[in-house]
Design a protein around this motif. Sequence first.
Motif, PDB file in Angstrom:
ATOM      1  N   GLU A  33       0.853  -1.172   0.000  1.00 36.79           N
ATOM      2  CA  GLU A  33       0.000   0.000   0.000  1.00 36.79           C
ATOM      3  C   GLU A  33       0.897   1.232   0.000  1.00 36.79           C
ATOM      4  O   GLU A  33       1.974   1.210   0.600  1.00 36.79           O
ATOM      5  CB  GLU A  33      -0.867   0.007   1.246  1.00 36.79           C
ATOM      6  CG  GLU A  33       0.004   0.184   2.445  1.00 36.79           C
ATOM      7  CD  GLU A  33      -0.633  -0.366   3.707  1.00 36.79           C
ATOM      8  OE1 GLU A  33      -0.922   0.433   4.567  1.00 36.79           O
ATOM      9  OE2 GLU A  33      -0.823  -1.592   3.783  1.00 36.79           O
ATOM     10  N   PRO A  34       0.505   2.270  -0.672  1.00 37.01           N
ATOM     11  CA  PRO A  34       1.406   3.414  -0.793  1.00 37.01           C
ATOM     12  C   PRO A  34       1.403   4.275   0.471  1.00 37.01           C
ATOM     13  O   PRO A  34       0.425   4.315   1.203  1.00 37.01           O
ATOM     14  CB  PRO A  34       0.802   4.193  -1.961  1.00 37.01           C
ATOM     15  CG  PRO A  34      -0.653   3.842  -1.933  1.00 37.01           C
ATOM     16  CD  PRO A  34      -0.771   2.475  -1.350  1.00 37.01           C
ATOM     17  N   TYR A  35       2.507   4.918   0.720  1.00 34.25           N
ATOM     18  CA  TYR A  35       2.536   5.965   1.736  1.00 34.25           C
ATOM     19  C   TYR A  35       2.068   7.244   1.075  1.00 34.25           C
ATOM     20  O   TYR A  35       2.318   7.470  -0.095  1.00 34.25           O
ATOM     21  CB  TYR A  35       3.966   6.204   2.230  1.00 34.25           C
ATOM     22  CG  TYR A  35       4.552   5.083   3.008  1.00 34.25           C
ATOM     23  CD1 TYR A  35       3.870   4.544   4.090  1.00 34.25           C
ATOM     24  CD2 TYR A  35       5.812   4.586   2.687  1.00 34.25           C
ATOM     25  CE1 TYR A  35       4.434   3.518   4.829  1.00 34.25           C
ATOM     26  CE2 TYR A  35       6.375   3.562   3.426  1.00 34.25           C
ATOM     27  CZ  TYR A  35       5.680   3.023   4.486  1.00 34.25           C
ATOM     28  OH  TYR A  35       6.232   2.015   5.211  1.00 34.25           O
ATOM     29  N   SER A  36       1.436   8.093   1.843  1.00 28.62           N
ATOM     30  CA  SER A  36       1.085   9.380   1.279  1.00 28.62           C
ATOM     31  C   SER A  36       2.360  10.197   1.153  1.00 28.62           C
ATOM     32  O   SER A  36       3.348   9.945   1.839  1.00 28.62           O
ATOM     33  CB  SER A  36       0.090  10.103   2.178  1.00 28.62           C
ATOM     34  OG  SER A  36       0.750  10.718   3.254  1.00 28.62           O
ATOM     35  N   LEU A 149      -0.442  -4.961   8.235  1.00 31.40           N
ATOM     36  CA  LEU A 149      -1.847  -5.186   7.908  1.00 31.40           C
ATOM     37  C   LEU A 149      -2.081  -6.552   7.301  1.00 31.40           C
ATOM     38  O   LEU A 149      -3.165  -7.096   7.381  1.00 31.40           O
ATOM     39  CB  LEU A 149      -2.324  -4.104   6.951  1.00 31.40           C
ATOM     40  CG  LEU A 149      -2.439  -2.771   7.684  1.00 31.40           C
ATOM     41  CD1 LEU A 149      -2.190  -1.625   6.746  1.00 31.40           C
ATOM     42  CD2 LEU A 149      -3.802  -2.659   8.337  1.00 31.40           C
TER      43      LEU A 149
END
Lengths: 203, 820
Positions: A33-36, A149
Amino acid sequence: MAPPSPDQIVYVPYSSELQLPGIMTLIEKDLSEPYSIYTYRYFINNWPNLCFMALDKTSSESDVCVGVIICKLDRHRDAYRGYIAMLAVKKEYRKMKIGTSLVKMAINAMKSLNADEIVLETERTNVGALSLYQNLGFLRDKRLYRYYLNGVDAFRLKLFCRGGGNEAGAGSKAASKELEDKMYEHNRMSDEQETNYKEEQQD
Amino acid sequence: MTFDDDNKCDRELNEVKTSLSILSLSTTTTASSSPLPQPPTTSSSLSSLVRSVVDFVDDSGIKGSKPEEKKDVIRATFDERMREDGIQYIGPPFKDITKFLDEVTEEFELGQLVHLESFGLYDAMSSIEIMDPKMDSGMVFESDINKKAFDPFVLLTPKAVLGVMDRIFICEMTWHSGHSLSQTLYTCLYLDLLDNITLDAFASSDKNEDSIPAELVAIVLKAYILGTVKCCHLVWEEMYKGHVYEEEDFATNRYGKPLCEDKSVSEVINLIDMAKQWLDDVGKTWLQDYEQSCDADQSSADVIVQALNLRLSLRKSFLIALNNISQPRCSQYASAAKHLQRALVCLNGSNDGTGIRETIEIGIDVESVFDPMINRKLVSQTPPRPIKLLSIEESLNDLDNLLKEVISICGVIEYKSASSLQNYFAYFAARRPAPCAFSRSLLQSTLCTDDRVLGFMSMHQLVKESVLELNNPPYPYFTSKTELITSGIGSGSRGGFGSSTGGNNSDNTNIPHLLRVFVGNASKAEHIDSELHTITKEEPMNTKDGPSFSFYLSTWVYHQKLVMLEETLFLGFELELYGPHEYMMIYWYLDYILGVHNRHLERMAVYIAGKAAKNKKDNRKSRRRQSRPTPAPPIVSQLINKQLLLTAKQEICRGVYRMIVALRKSNDWVSPNLEYDNENIRFWNRTKMLRNLGSPTALTYADFKETTRFPDVSSRELLSAALHNFETCRSAIERLNSLKPTETHMELCGPEFKEDMQNMLRVCIGNSISIQKMLHPGISSSKREAKASSIQDQNSSTITKKDMAIEFKYHPWYAYINVK
Ligand SMILES: CC(C)(COP(=O)(O)OP(=O)(O)OC[C@H]1O[C@@H](n2cnc3c(N)ncnc32)[C@H](O)[C@@H]1OP(=O)(O)O)[C@@H](O)C(=O)NCCC(=O)NCCS
């Protein structure tokens, strides 16, 4: 394309926002999942001096960045704690000690800034990262239950930069330990005694 | 990288604050587990409001790389959404400042960011990039707009009903495994409509062309879903007590939605019974005709009816059991265990019947009933991260484990002694697979709810029994006069029992904390002990060191402290925290602690036996009875049994570290060269916790170096000594094995204890064989037997590191050094 060779690689500290997209692309490849973008900025804007990149001199401008490490360093309880937030090396460039070199640059930078300890988290299943850090002397400090997660446990790895030192009076304690050992052997209830107790108890 | 976890308790708060902190928009958007139901319309509109506001700033307040690919996205503007929601917001009207922001940000340098000073890592990490489909849960996709609304009145075939049941079950277990309700149970679209789904409603919706009975949905499926939601509700109530530490373990956020509170358990059970009745009376016959008309073979109707029945039965039993468990004071645990057994039979089948496991192939998926993106409509500040639901097999196995764990917990109320309860706790935590969050929480609740241990005694009483079992203080120690003093210990000593359950064994963070609490207790206990000496007018025992008082309480506290210390150090092996280069140091330290512990119990035994003998003598003097040997009080033999176990553990630890020292001496054990490693610093930090405890006396690095050098002992001698250690351990274990569970306080965990002992034996045997191989290389195993006693050739021990492997395959705590 010929496999990259170590002398193509130069190591540079972070210097400009223009390098950010390259860094992000590199790191995002290994993330589910990407980091902002704020996450990157949080580290890089606050500790630009603790971000190092490995560049391939022979590459084109857009994918010159083949390795990166991003860290922070601040007070944590009573320790001055360094934290390795992200580390990544491009697939084709792995197993050439680029990762190790980046981590060493970061450690040296943080040590020179008086870090007491350096920590990071990595998945239990990330064999590459675990052995890279352990080869450098990081210890597993804690197991983080289902930290990520995806439900995988993680380890908090820690490198202690301080501690030990001159322990006065240690010799006498060593003697006391030996003494205790002797006492132990001596004091231990003999089998005979024990059976006595048992029999007595039964009647 | 993820959150630096040390501020975990702050995390929830921060997630709520999320990116909103930029806006200091402190409205009513507290998403965290509000137990009160909120009307769904308000919540969804609020969340979209929040998103719109965040949109607003994120797009304009910052310059930098923006995600592309926005074309397939339709954006509702701020105003439109407000109107759409038809809600009157209190306060000044919102004003669109997009243009203004666009203008002023023209002046920004590349990479500049406007934020509050307080905008920290958590805020940064939980911020989302608006219009990035991977993060932005507020995005409306083309596909969403054209999607047909869910119609609850579509008739489902029996196989489809089975499919829906199984998927809901998967959702339930995935929730149990730690995911949020919004991505699991709530994805079932029937959930909000259950009250509307009635036979009448089906009749008026008039869709019955296939003559499929509406009861399949309106009675059978509805009862099953209600049963599931009710189960989730009971589980939620347990979890909401907050016994399970880490937030990752379990998600209790309900997003303001009800979990069937308006229906009582008996109501739901009635519905399940009705559904079963209908299946047997009507459903079955219909299904036989239906299946025949579909050219299916005769038996398939029966199989389907059975599959449906099994699921309903399991649900019923599970629900009754959960309800039993939720009753105050553990009063219905026995009944719960019975129903849980029934649920297990439904799940796995029995000799004469099928179980659900064998029927999981029958159901067919009905995608339209589930919306994995439902959480976009809920109040939530965290961007949704895609999750993977468990498979049906995983779900069945998880439930199987859960049922067995809870059955085992229900058995604890057969209380025997404080020690056996404590042993139960230790072995519960060591279970593999690790006990699930629900059963861990339940065990905590069972241990203590409203200051009732197992529903019938106070914590103080348990501590009292535990002290009594250990060293049997004189009666006045626990009379009302002293109650006040000793209860001070009780309140802090829950740790001794609960240390292993707060987390499972994969979480060792908890124990050091409890240890600190205990250190506080130790000094308190000493203080209380001296006060009690005065109160009880205790006469000191005369020992060679002068008069000695008994210190019953502090003795007990010290014992508990050592138990925890040992557990902490051993757990490091189980959790794979130590590198091979650290094993020697840790086993060396454990050897020391176990020795201290052993001597501590020894002193106690001597003291108590002495006291008993004295009493006896006094009695005899007065009554002049025959002179049989003085029987030791049972308490002493209990102490001896405890010592026996400590001896077994200590001998293995000593054997292993001696083996390692021997291997190092012969250069067969090469320590890796780790660039930044410093053994002294490492020792100092690894033993930090022990140093801060006050007692036992902490050992230093110099001690370690000194005592592990063995300058005058050869490698072979060390190996022989180690061999001896393993032999001593074996005989200790054999003695332990011959004892009755009541003698070892293992009544509640007999099989686990046996297995543990067995595994320790394996380690001893394995290591002994390895040592033999090293002492007698080149001799095949049959010959070795004969030669075992004659160690002659001094220089033949040559093995290299690649022939060795350190393994924990026999026991998670004790290394087996495998010499090939
Ligand atoms: C982890 C990572 C940074 C390693 O980079 P690298 O440049 O290949 O590492 P190095 O060449 O310096 O490797 C150093 C040592 O680590 C170990 N190692 C690295 N990759 C390994 C792998 N895939 N398997 C086993 N060991 C590995 C080796 O022991 C190696 O030493 P050796 O070459 O003497 O055998 C890289 O694999 C990566 O980018 N992974 C994805 C991102 C990630 O996991 N980051 C870490 C999260 S904290």
